[in-house]
Scaffold this active site. Sequence first.
Site, PDB file in Angstrom:
ATOM      1  N   ASP A   5      59.459  80.703  41.034  1.00 20.59           N
ATOM      2  CA  ASP A   5      59.529  82.022  41.668  1.00 20.59           C
ATOM      3  C   ASP A   5      59.117  83.066  40.639  1.00 20.59           C
ATOM      4  O   ASP A   5      59.785  83.231  39.614  1.00 20.59           O
ATOM      5  CB  ASP A   5      60.959  82.282  42.162  1.00 20.59           C
TER       6      ASP A   5
ATOM      7  N   ASP B 212      54.129  84.393  45.749  1.00 18.36           N
ATOM      8  CA  ASP B 212      54.833  84.374  44.466  1.00 18.36           C
ATOM      9  C   ASP B 212      55.858  83.253  44.311  1.00 18.36           C
ATOM     10  O   ASP B 212      56.639  83.272  43.364  1.00 18.36           O
ATOM     11  CB  ASP B 212      55.509  85.724  44.216  1.00 18.36           C
ATOM     12  N   GLU B 213      55.877  82.279  45.211  1.00 20.93           N
ATOM     13  CA  GLU B 213      56.814  81.174  45.020  1.00 20.93           C
ATOM     14  C   GLU B 213      56.283  79.903  45.676  1.00 20.93           C
ATOM     15  O   GLU B 213      55.520  79.946  46.636  1.00 20.93           O
ATOM     16  CB  GLU B 213      58.209  81.513  45.546  1.00 20.93           C
TER      17      GLU B 213
END
Length: 351
Positions: free
Chosen positions: A8, A103-104
Site C-alpha cells: 500500500d 496505489d495498492e
Amino acid sequence: MRKIIHVDMDCFFAAVEMRDNPALRDIPIAIGGSRERRGVISTANYPARKFGVRSAMPTGMALKLCPHLTLLPGRFDAYKEASNHIREIFSRYTSRIEPLSLDEAYLDVTDSVHCHGSATLIAQEIRQTIFNELQLTASAGVAPVKFLAKIASDMNKPNGQFVITPAEVPAFLQTLPLAKIPGVGKVSAAKLEAMGLRTCGDVQKCDLVTLLKRFGKFGRILWERSQGIDERDVNSERLRKSVGVERTMAEDIHHWSECEAIIERLYPELERRLAKVKPDLLIARQGVKLKFDDFQQTTQEHVWPRLNKSDLIATARKTWDERRGGRGVRLVGLHVTLLDPQMERQLVLGL
C-alpha cells in the site's frame, strides 16, 4: 502455506506531488476540490492529517480544520505513470499480482525464488526498489492469507511493514478488533458489540449458527476470518467491474429527507473509491440501491459518462417514490459500473 504480501503506497497522490515539487513536502496539502467550489478530498499528506484532514472529507470541512491547507487539482496522468512503474517492479518478483487500485495490490510470492523465498525479505526489497526508482515510500503487510496481509500493511505506516507468520496467527487474532476486518462497518461493529463480540477471539467462542441467523452470509465470512480462514486466491486476471458504497441503518428510515442525507454522506466515499480505480472518474453507468424492511431490495441505474451526485439523488428520489410502497428502508447504496477497457479505448480514440 501461502505467502501473501499486501503493498500500500503512502498517501500516494500527495506523495507524487511532493516528490515533483519539494516545496510542498513540509506543508499541509490535499488532492481534490478547490476553495471556490464544493468537492471532496481524495488524499492528504501527513502534515495535513495532523490537523484531522482525511480522504473523502468535504473540502469545506478540511479548510475549517486546516485554513492554510494547499489544495491541488491532481495530475492523474502522473499518478497512473507511477502506478504502472510500481506494477512493473512487482512483476520482477511474481506474476501473481492482484491490483486493487492505483496505489495498492496483493502479491502471491509463495513460489518466488527471490530472496531465498522469504516473503519478508521480498517485501523489504520491493519497498526499497520503489523508493530507489520512484522516490516514493510504500508500506507492506505479509501474512499467509489476504485479509491478514491487508490488515498488517496498515500496522506500521508510513514506510514500514508488519509480518504475521503462520505460527503467530492464533495469538494475533485473539485480540484483533472485529472493526479491523475488511467489510465490518460501524453499524455491524455496533451490532457485534451489543452481542458481546469485540475481537476475533470473542467470535471464536460464538456459535456459527447464531452468526448466520443474525448476519446471514456475512456471518459465515466473519466466523471464518476470526478463525484465520481466507481461501481467496490472488487473482491476476481480476478486472474490477464496479465500485460501490452502502450503509445499513441501525433503525429503518421512512422519510426522503433522511435518505437524501445518507446519500450526501455516502457520495464522498464513492468518489474517493472511484478515484483510486479510475482517476478520471469516467464510468459506464451509475445507480442506487434501496433495501426495505422486508429485506426485498431494488436497484435502478442510468447510463452516465461521469460520476454525478445530482443524477444519483434524482435517481434515488424516483426509486423512493415509485418502489418503496410505504415500507421502511434499512439500507441505502450507491454504485457505478466501470467502462469495459475495449469500449474505453474506442471512446479515447473517438476523442
